[in-house]
Design an enzyme around this catalytic site. Sequence first.
Site, mmCIF file in Angstrom:
data_model
loop_
_atom_site.group_PDB
_atom_site.id
_atom_site.type_symbol
_atom_site.label_atom_id
_atom_site.label_comp_id
_atom_site.label_asym_id
_atom_site.label_seq_id
_atom_site.Cartn_x
_atom_site.Cartn_y
_atom_site.Cartn_z
ATOM 1 N N ARG A 67 0.823 -1.215 0.000
ATOM 2 C CA ARG A 67 0.000 0.000 0.000
ATOM 3 C C ARG A 67 0.859 1.267 0.000
ATOM 4 N NH1 ARG A 67 -3.572 2.529 4.480
ATOM 5 N NH2 ARG A 67 -5.217 3.596 3.293
ATOM 6 N N HIS A 71 0.351 4.485 -2.450
ATOM 7 C CA HIS A 71 0.110 5.848 -1.951
ATOM 8 C C HIS A 71 1.257 6.792 -2.310
ATOM 9 C CE1 HIS A 71 -3.327 5.156 1.162
ATOM 10 N NE2 HIS A 71 -3.538 4.523 0.027
ATOM 11 N N ASP A 79 8.030 8.723 -6.096
ATOM 12 C CA ASP A 79 9.231 9.488 -5.769
ATOM 13 C C ASP A 79 9.545 9.490 -4.278
ATOM 14 O OD1 ASP A 79 7.165 10.963 -4.780
ATOM 15 O OD2 ASP A 79 7.625 12.812 -5.866
ATOM 16 N N ASN A 99 -3.638 8.595 4.959
ATOM 17 C CA ASN A 99 -2.423 8.026 5.558
ATOM 18 C C ASN A 99 -2.365 8.119 7.079
ATOM 19 O OD1 ASN A 99 -1.383 7.358 3.008
ATOM 20 N ND2 ASN A 99 -0.379 9.351 2.783
ATOM 21 N N HIS A 199 -6.438 -5.746 -2.572
ATOM 22 C CA HIS A 199 -7.248 -5.962 -1.362
ATOM 23 C C HIS A 199 -7.519 -7.448 -1.119
ATOM 24 C CE1 HIS A 199 -8.818 -1.510 -1.197
ATOM 25 N NE2 HIS A 199 -7.514 -1.617 -1.006
HETATM 26 C C1 HEM Z 1 -9.289 1.583 -5.803
HETATM 27 C C2 HEM Z 1 -9.238 2.453 -4.839
HETATM 28 C C3 HEM Z 1 -8.744 2.122 -3.465
HETATM 29 C C4 HEM Z 1 -9.308 2.538 -2.308
HETATM 30 C C5 HEM Z 1 -10.529 3.426 -2.176
HETATM 31 C C6 HEM Z 1 -8.546 1.977 -1.231
HETATM 32 C C7 HEM Z 1 -8.801 2.193 0.108
HETATM 33 C C8 HEM Z 1 -8.231 1.494 1.144
HETATM 34 C C9 HEM Z 1 -8.585 1.608 2.525
HETATM 35 C C10 HEM Z 1 -9.632 2.551 3.084
HETATM 36 C C11 HEM Z 1 -7.847 0.727 3.219
HETATM 37 C C12 HEM Z 1 -7.882 0.488 4.730
HETATM 38 C C13 HEM Z 1 -6.968 1.482 5.437
HETATM 39 C C14 HEM Z 1 -7.148 1.488 6.932
HETATM 40 O O1 HEM Z 1 -8.184 1.017 7.406
HETATM 41 O O2 HEM Z 1 -6.244 1.962 7.646
HETATM 42 C C15 HEM Z 1 -6.988 0.050 2.279
HETATM 43 C C16 HEM Z 1 -6.078 -0.929 2.606
HETATM 44 C C17 HEM Z 1 -5.212 -1.481 1.708
HETATM 45 N N1 HEM Z 1 -5.038 -1.108 0.395
HETATM 46 FE FE1 HEM Z 1 -6.303 0.023 -0.689
HETATM 47 N N2 HEM Z 1 -7.538 1.238 -1.745
HETATM 48 C C18 HEM Z 1 -7.606 1.296 -3.108
HETATM 49 C C19 HEM Z 1 -6.723 0.725 -4.002
HETATM 50 C C20 HEM Z 1 -5.584 0.049 -3.629
HETATM 51 C C21 HEM Z 1 -4.509 -0.284 -4.513
HETATM 52 C C22 HEM Z 1 -4.429 0.116 -5.992
HETATM 53 C C23 HEM Z 1 -3.579 -0.962 -3.778
HETATM 54 C C24 HEM Z 1 -2.250 -1.510 -4.183
HETATM 55 C C25 HEM Z 1 -1.906 -1.787 -5.419
HETATM 56 C C26 HEM Z 1 -4.109 -1.071 -2.437
HETATM 57 C C27 HEM Z 1 -3.517 -1.757 -1.400
HETATM 58 C C28 HEM Z 1 -4.048 -1.859 -0.140
HETATM 59 C C29 HEM Z 1 -3.573 -2.805 0.855
HETATM 60 C C30 HEM Z 1 -2.537 -3.876 0.623
HETATM 61 C C31 HEM Z 1 -4.297 -2.555 2.021
HETATM 62 C C32 HEM Z 1 -4.119 -3.226 3.381
HETATM 63 C C33 HEM Z 1 -3.048 -2.478 4.167
HETATM 64 C C34 HEM Z 1 -2.754 -3.016 5.545
HETATM 65 O O3 HEM Z 1 -3.311 -4.032 5.977
HETATM 66 O O4 HEM Z 1 -1.906 -2.382 6.213
HETATM 67 N N3 HEM Z 1 -5.303 -0.419 -2.377
HETATM 68 N N4 HEM Z 1 -7.232 0.546 1.029
#
Ligand code: HEM
Length: 323
Positions: A67, A71, A79, A99, A199
């Site tokens: 993630r 970001h 960068d 973040n 996800h």
């Molecule tokens: C499509 C739009 C996306 C949205 C709206 C989104 C939103 C989120 C949110 C809200 C979380 C939970 C954060 C938290 O509760 O602290 C999350 C977790 C995560 N996101 Fe996304 N995300 C998106 C796309 C992506 C993409 C493109 C990637 C990587 C290529 C990604 C990788 C991850 C990962 C691996 C987690 C888990 C992180 C952890 O357990 O520490 N996400 N995302």
Amino acid sequence: MALNSLSLVQALLFLSLATSAFSTRPYKEGLTPYFYDYVCPQALPAIKRVVEAAVQQERRMGASLLRLHFHDCFVNGCDASILLDPTPTIDSEKLAVPNNNSARGFEVIDQIKAEVDKACGYSLVSCADILAVAARDSVVALGGPSWEVQLGRRDSTTASRTTANSDIPAPNMDLPALINTFQKQGLDTRDLVALSGAHTIGFAQCFTFRNRTYNDDNIATSFARSLRSLCPRTGEDGNLAGLDPSPAQFDALYFHNLLAQKGLLHSDQALYSGGSTDELVKTYSDDAEAFWDDFAKSMIKMGNIKPLIGNQGQIRSNCRRLN
Ligand code: HEM
Ligand SMILES: *[C@@H]1O[C@H](CO)[C@@H](O)[C@H](O)[C@H]1NC(C)=O
Ligand SMILES: *[C@@H]1O[C@H](CO)[C@@H](O)[C@H](O)[C@H]1NC(C)=O
């Protein structure tokens, strides 16, 4: 003599072809997988070692590192701007809404940087490249696909909390808004669906899926009920739910789950809610290979967003601050 001069011409021709292959091919995209091969062949193995140790200690760290790269890339390119700590002149992205109290893994990046600098003997590898390689190694460590990471990015001298707030997609977004945020980065709808498959690993905090749990109607009843007990209407904001049923395994269950209206985030379910991406979600849900192939391709594409190259930016010796 004739033979000799012919072979000299051939040799020169070969040399010039070889040189141009080495000097132009890498810069067509600005980046090349071979960037550190001659200057520090130990660099990539050092990164992999630290990632594997961190993931072995806590599986979730693999998700968190993936993630971080995402970001980073969505805010003025890949960068390492996300790694800069706040100072009077640095508008730290760590404090941006997506973040703050959410992005994690910064200590592991520090540890990688220390190890890789030790392995190379000096500060050679950029923090931006470390994020890209750590993302790949994390996916592999959790059982996912591998790909050749493009390298040669340099590190920013600025950060932008404002851009992080505007350009990183939010979990309450519907499909058109999601498509827009990706389009703004030069990524298409297929990239959106494939990359959302990230996800398949990791966790989300209650405050990111509360509204969906209580107010959406495209959510399975039993699933909503169990989420409500984990995530009450008020409080318990930091309670964690897996983003899919196997949050430590890079599989295709994320997509399978969307077919059953069990996406955790509103933005997850938006990919399978009667819109243009339904078919692709169906395809990935029963073809993990297709998902893996597209995910790898889209990760390379995401990693190519606006890199700093040549003499732009700097190679930070501490990823958290400017040299
Ligand atoms: C499509 C739009 C996306 C949205 C709206 C989104 C939103 C989120 C949110 C809200 C979380 C939970 C954060 C938290 O509760 O602290 C999350 C977790 C995560 N996101 Fe996304 N995300 C998106 C796309 C992506 C993409 C493109 C990637 C990587 C290529 C990604 C990788 C991850 C990962 C691996 C987690 C888990 C992180 C952890 O357990 O520490 N996400 N995302
Ligand atoms: C970030 O989180 C901390 C700790 O919860 C909070 O005190 C602070 O106000 C937040 N900062 C921003 C800019 O939202
Ligand atoms: C909460 O969910 C409802 C139903 O999907 C939606 O209309 C509303 O805009 C959402 N609110 C927020 C703050 O996301």
